[in-house]
Design a protein around this motif. Structure first.
Motif, PDB file in Angstrom:
ATOM      1  N   PRO A   1       0.788  -1.626   0.172  1.00 46.23           N
ATOM      2  CA  PRO A   1      -0.355  -0.221  -0.198  1.00 46.23           C
ATOM      3  C   PRO A   1       0.773   1.457   0.264  1.00 46.23           C
ATOM      4  N   SER A   2       2.130   1.141   1.009  1.00 48.28           N
ATOM      5  CA  SER A   2       2.686   2.301   0.452  1.00 48.28           C
ATOM      6  C   SER A   2       3.523   2.420  -1.040  1.00 48.28           C
ATOM      7  N   GLY A   3       3.949   1.753  -1.424  1.00 48.41           N
ATOM      8  CA  GLY A   3       4.679   1.636  -2.923  1.00 48.41           C
ATOM      9  C   GLY A   3       4.079   2.971  -3.839  1.00 48.41           C
ATOM     10  N   VAL A   4       4.639   3.285  -4.887  1.00 46.23           N
ATOM     11  CA  VAL A   4       4.613   4.639  -5.441  1.00 46.23           C
ATOM     12  C   VAL A   4       5.419   4.497  -6.780  1.00 46.23           C
ATOM     13  N   LEU A   5       4.906   4.269  -7.723  1.00 45.65           N
ATOM     14  CA  LEU A   5       5.355   4.223  -9.186  1.00 45.65           C
ATOM     15  C   LEU A   5       4.943   6.270  -9.411  1.00 45.65           C
ATOM     16  N   ARG A   6       5.933   6.705  -9.902  1.00 44.93           N
ATOM     17  CA  ARG A   6       5.170   8.060  -9.512  1.00 44.93           C
ATOM     18  C   ARG A   6       6.590   8.877 -11.011  1.00 44.93           C
ATOM     19  N   GLY A   7       5.440   9.470 -11.609  1.00 44.88           N
ATOM     20  CA  GLY A   7       6.029  10.597 -12.485  1.00 44.88           C
ATOM     21  C   GLY A   7       5.599  11.811 -12.458  1.00 44.88           C
ATOM     22  N   ASN A   8       7.425  12.879 -11.915  1.00 40.81           N
ATOM     23  CA  ASN A   8       6.483  14.079 -11.758  1.00 40.81           C
ATOM     24  C   ASN A   8       7.885  15.165 -12.878  1.00 40.81           C
ATOM     25  N   ALA A   9       6.839  15.255 -14.058  1.00 37.31           N
ATOM     26  CA  ALA A   9       7.324  15.677 -15.017  1.00 37.31           C
ATOM     27  C   ALA A   9       8.495  15.221 -15.160  1.00 37.31           C
ATOM     28  N   GLY A  10       7.942  13.222 -15.193  1.00 38.34           N
ATOM     29  CA  GLY A  10       8.975  12.538 -15.927  1.00 38.34           C
ATOM     30  C   GLY A  10       8.217  11.104 -16.449  1.00 38.34           C
ATOM     31  N   ASN A  11       8.200  10.724 -17.461  1.00 34.30           N
ATOM     32  CA  ASN A  11       7.345   9.904 -17.611  1.00 34.30           C
ATOM     33  C   ASN A  11       7.650   8.324 -17.048  1.00 34.30           C
ATOM     34  N   ILE A  12       6.140   7.223 -16.368  1.00 33.01           N
ATOM     35  CA  ILE A  12       6.492   5.624 -16.241  1.00 33.01           C
ATOM     36  C   ILE A  12       6.067   5.378 -17.703  1.00 33.01           C
ATOM     37  N   GLU A  13       6.701   4.736 -17.919  1.00 29.51           N
ATOM     38  CA  GLU A  13       6.362   3.915 -19.684  1.00 29.51           C
ATOM     39  C   GLU A  13       6.524   2.328 -19.116  1.00 29.51           C
ATOM     40  N   SER A  14       5.267   1.373 -19.691  1.00 22.85           N
ATOM     41  CA  SER A  14       5.870   0.331 -19.645  1.00 22.85           C
ATOM     42  C   SER A  14       5.563  -0.642 -21.218  1.00 22.85           C
ATOM     43  N   ASN A  15       5.987  -1.354 -21.163  1.00 27.42           N
ATOM     44  CA  ASN A  15       6.182  -2.813 -21.748  1.00 27.42           C
ATOM     45  C   ASN A  15       6.333  -3.291 -21.497  1.00 27.42           C
ATOM     46  N   GLY A  16       4.538  -3.904 -21.705  1.00 26.48           N
ATOM     47  CA  GLY A  16       4.649  -5.285 -20.928  1.00 26.48           C
ATOM     48  C   GLY A  16       4.208  -5.246 -19.047  1.00 26.48           C
ATOM     49  N   GLY A  17       4.202  -4.632 -18.729  1.00 28.13           N
ATOM     50  CA  GLY A  17       4.489  -4.939 -17.532  1.00 28.13           C
ATOM     51  C   GLY A  17       3.035  -4.811 -16.777  1.00 28.13           C
ATOM     52  N   THR A  18       3.621  -5.911 -15.288  1.00 29.83           N
ATOM     53  CA  THR A  18       2.358  -5.732 -14.382  1.00 29.83           C
ATOM     54  C   THR A  18       2.435  -5.296 -13.176  1.00 29.83           C
ATOM     55  N   ILE A  19       1.890  -4.183 -12.746  1.00 29.91           N
ATOM     56  CA  ILE A  19       1.685  -3.547 -11.894  1.00 29.91           C
ATOM     57  C   ILE A  19       0.776  -3.872 -10.616  1.00 29.91           C
ATOM     58  N   VAL A  20       1.027  -4.781  -9.488  1.00 29.23           N
ATOM     59  CA  VAL A  20       0.091  -4.996  -8.813  1.00 29.23           C
ATOM     60  C   VAL A  20      -0.213  -4.405  -7.229  1.00 29.23           C
ATOM     61  N   GLY A  21      -1.269  -3.377  -7.264  1.00 25.57           N
ATOM     62  CA  GLY A  21      -1.184  -2.801  -5.872  1.00 25.57           C
ATOM     63  C   GLY A  21      -0.375  -1.928  -6.358  1.00 25.57           C
ATOM     64  N   GLY A  22      -0.717  -0.511  -5.128  1.00 22.27           N
ATOM     65  CA  GLY A  22      -0.210   0.271  -4.628  1.00 22.27           C
ATOM     66  C   GLY A  22      -0.797   1.616  -5.397  1.00 22.27           C
ATOM     67  N   THR A  23       0.325   2.305  -5.131  1.00 26.76           N
ATOM     68  CA  THR A  23       0.165   3.765  -6.886  1.00 26.76           C
ATOM     69  C   THR A  23       0.437   4.116  -7.926  1.00 26.76           C
ATOM     70  N   ILE A  24      -0.352   4.323  -8.594  1.00 31.47           N
ATOM     71  CA  ILE A  24       0.735   5.169  -9.723  1.00 31.47           C
ATOM     72  C   ILE A  24       0.239   6.554  -9.582  1.00 31.47           C
ATOM     73  N   GLU A  25       1.752   7.815 -10.457  1.00 35.67           N
ATOM     74  CA  GLU A  25       1.319   9.005 -10.748  1.00 35.67           C
ATOM     75  C   GLU A  25       1.450   9.615 -11.455  1.00 35.67           C
ATOM     76  N   GLY A  26       1.056  10.954 -12.223  1.00 40.91           N
ATOM     77  CA  GLY A  26       1.455  11.276 -13.029  1.00 40.91           C
ATOM     78  C   GLY A  26       1.306  12.581 -13.207  1.00 40.91           C
ATOM     79  N   PHE A  27       2.760  13.982 -12.715  1.00 38.95           N
ATOM     80  CA  PHE A  27       2.186  14.830 -12.086  1.00 38.95           C
ATOM     81  C   PHE A  27       3.024  15.735 -13.357  1.00 38.95           C
ATOM     82  N   GLY A  28       3.157  17.351 -13.161  1.00 37.34           N
ATOM     83  CA  GLY A  28       3.746  18.238 -13.496  1.00 37.34           C
ATOM     84  C   GLY A  28       3.659  18.284 -14.646  1.00 37.34           C
ATOM     85  N   GLY A  29       2.937  17.089 -15.735  1.00 37.65           N
ATOM     86  CA  GLY A  29       3.544  17.149 -17.169  1.00 37.65           C
ATOM     87  C   GLY A  29       3.688  15.121 -17.526  1.00 37.65           C
TER      88      GLY A  29
END
Length: 526
Positions: free
Chosen positions: A217-245
């Motif tokens: 629950p405390s895990g975060v994938l954070r794109g803050n003025a940067g990108n999180i790019e998945s190429n066939g990945g799997t994310i289970v649980g936690g939070t994904i963030e996309g801010f600042g562009g």
């Protein structure tokens, strides 16, 4: 047993060999120098893979891994002013735990020849307040964190940072910070566990390449003025963030994830949703309006999209270019309370709407009045808590919102809003706001009229039609009902000189309109 001189010599040799194999070596050069220079260590010698190594000597200096591979048992660097530079084509191999309070640069010259830190133990820890900087150039394969055996595990501790451009191939349990700050870090080869933050900042990119990231629950994938790019990945649980562009994007599977901020599903990409998705951000499907399909696939036999966010379909031309589809069993999916599906595209799913369905989107699609299509074999059902929002700017096709196709089960609320100065239908005019392939059932429990015009709602076998209605001026808040709340709304209209203030039709807002409002209220609405 009686010891002979020969026995004593052999025993002494074995003891000295064992002691040497476990020697504690400490860095001893204030001016830095080569790891492979014996005189830079105390006692004199070159560390082996079984030797504990300490770098605690005060001062500012750089240790160079150059000319040959460096090895260590447990490695402890407690001098924050020291640094370690691993040169192109060379490795630092650690058989044990690594306490790092310094700056360790992998591939100091950013050359094509790969440099790496190799963790030899089945389970190692990486702790301290320092940073490992992956310093690859054109491709991420130039700077690597590797296991010597694929099953090895690295526990990345709180306070420590891995940054830069490179690849993390070892199985990591992350309790620290992994940050592609202005660079590109690829998480690849082995799965990862995230209990803290993995991020892309300052224009960086964090890649998730065909692995699973299990987040607490405390895990975060954070794109803050940067990108999180998945190429066939799997994310289970936690939070994904996309801010600042910054955004989360790519083909991915998400399972039990919460989204904050922005996510983009580009043309040819598919976002697979397993189980519940809590969307408190904006998912734009085909945000660039490209000619190839972008899809959100509801992959479980039962999916719910919760949260207060929005999924925006942005098909240009053919509706399937932005679509919600299903690959699991053909059971119902749910758009949760407070969540919105909007834009222009295709619902190729059976969907129960407990939130909001609103064709068009002025920001993402650039058009407030558009069409949400429903596949001919699918049903869109508006639940008691659900609301269908229709905006009308005119009577020509494309000037009003439309839901088209499949079957439609009416219920809940229909919210009709006139926009762009549209004054309503003339006598004898009508528009169809819902058209179906296989029929309309039920009726809306509530009809809200926003923007001054009134409509009669007709339920025909295959469509929902609007005709000119009678304006109920006493319904100041335009909720389709006369209640004491309309008095509060009239006071607000009077204080702000709004059109709804005028209750006697003299095109002015005066105290006389209060008396007129009371009369209109008592007369009721048709």
């Amino acid at each position: 047993m009686q010891l002979t001189g020969k026995n004593v010599i052999v025993l002494g040799f074995l003891l000295s060999t064992a002691s040497a194999a476990q020697a504690q070596l400490e860095w001893n050069s204030l001016v830095g120098g080569q790891w492979s220079t014996p005189g830079n260590w105390n006692p004199v010698g070159i560390p082996t893979i079984s030797d504990p190594v300490t770098v605690s000597l005060p001062g500012t200096y750089a240790i160079q891994v150059q000319g040959s591979v460096a090895s260590s048992g447990n490695l402890t660097i407690t001098n924050p002013d020291a640094s370690v530079a691993i040169h192109p084509g060379l490795d630092l191999r650690i058989d044990g735990d690594f306490i790092n309070d310094a700056n360790v640069v992998v591939n100091i010259d950013s050359q094509p020849s790969a440099s790496s830190i190799v963790f030899e133990s089945p389970a190692s820890s990486l702790t301290g307040g320092g940073t490992i900087v992956l310093n690859a150039a054109a491709t991420t394969s130039g700077a690597l964190l590797l296991p010597s055996v694929q099953t090895n595990i690295l526990n990345h501790g709180p306070g420590h940072t891995i940054a830069g451009t490179g690849q993390i191939r070892i199985f990591v349990i992350n309790n620290g910070l992994i940050d592609a700050a202005g660079g590109r870090i690829a998480l690849s080869f082995n799965d990862k566990t995230n209990n803290n933050v993995m991020s892309a900042t300052s224009g960086g990119v964090l890649e998730i390449n065909n692995i699973t990231i299990a987040q607490s629950p405390s895990g975060v994938l954070r794109g803050n003025a940067g990108n999180i790019e998945s190429n066939g990945g799997t994310i289970v649980g936690g939070t994904i963030e996309g801010f600042g562009g910054g955004v989360f994007t790519g083909s991915a599977t998400i399972d039990g994830v919460t989204l904050l901020g922005d996510a983009h599903v580009l043309a040819t990409q598919t976002l697979n949703v397993e189980n519940t998705f809590i969307n408190n951000g904006t998912v734009s499907i085909n945000p660039n309006g490209d000619s190839f399909a972008a899809s959100m696939n509801m992959a479980s036999t039962s999916n719910t999209i919760d949260g207060n966010g929005e999924i925006v379909l942005n098909a240009v031309g053919l509706s399937f270019r932005a679509q919600m589809i299903v690959s699991g069993a053909s059971t119902n999916r749910t758009n949760g309370t407070n969540h919105t599906i909007s834009g222009n595209g295709l619902l190729n799913i059976d969907l129960t709407n407990q939130g909001i369905i609103s064709p068009g989107h002025p920001d993402v699609t650039g058009d407030e009045t558009q069409t949400i299509f429903v596949s001919s074999n699918r049903t869109l059902a508006n639940a008691a808590s659900g609301s269908v929002h229709i905006q009308i700017a005119g009577t020509a096709p494309g000037e009003y919102d439309l839901i088209d196709g499949g079957a439609f089960n009416a219920g809940g609320t229909l919210r009709i809003e006139n926009i762009d100065g549209f004054g309503g239908l003339a006598d004898g005019q009508f528009i169809d706001i819902i058209t179906t392939d296989t029929g309309v059932t039920g009726t809306f429990a509530n009809v809200q009229l926003i923007g001054g015009a009134a409509y009669n709602v007709l339920y025909l076998p295959d469509r929902v039609r609007l005709e000119m209605g009678t304006v109920c001026v006493a319904d100041v808040n335009n909720d389709g009902m006369l209640t004491p709340a309309d008095f509060t709304a009239w006071i607000n209209a009077f204080n702000n000189n709004l059109p709804e203030c005028d209750q006697n039709g003299d095109n002015a807002c005066t105290p006389a309109d209060f008396t007129a409002w009371i009369a209109n209220y008592n007369a009721g609405c048709p």
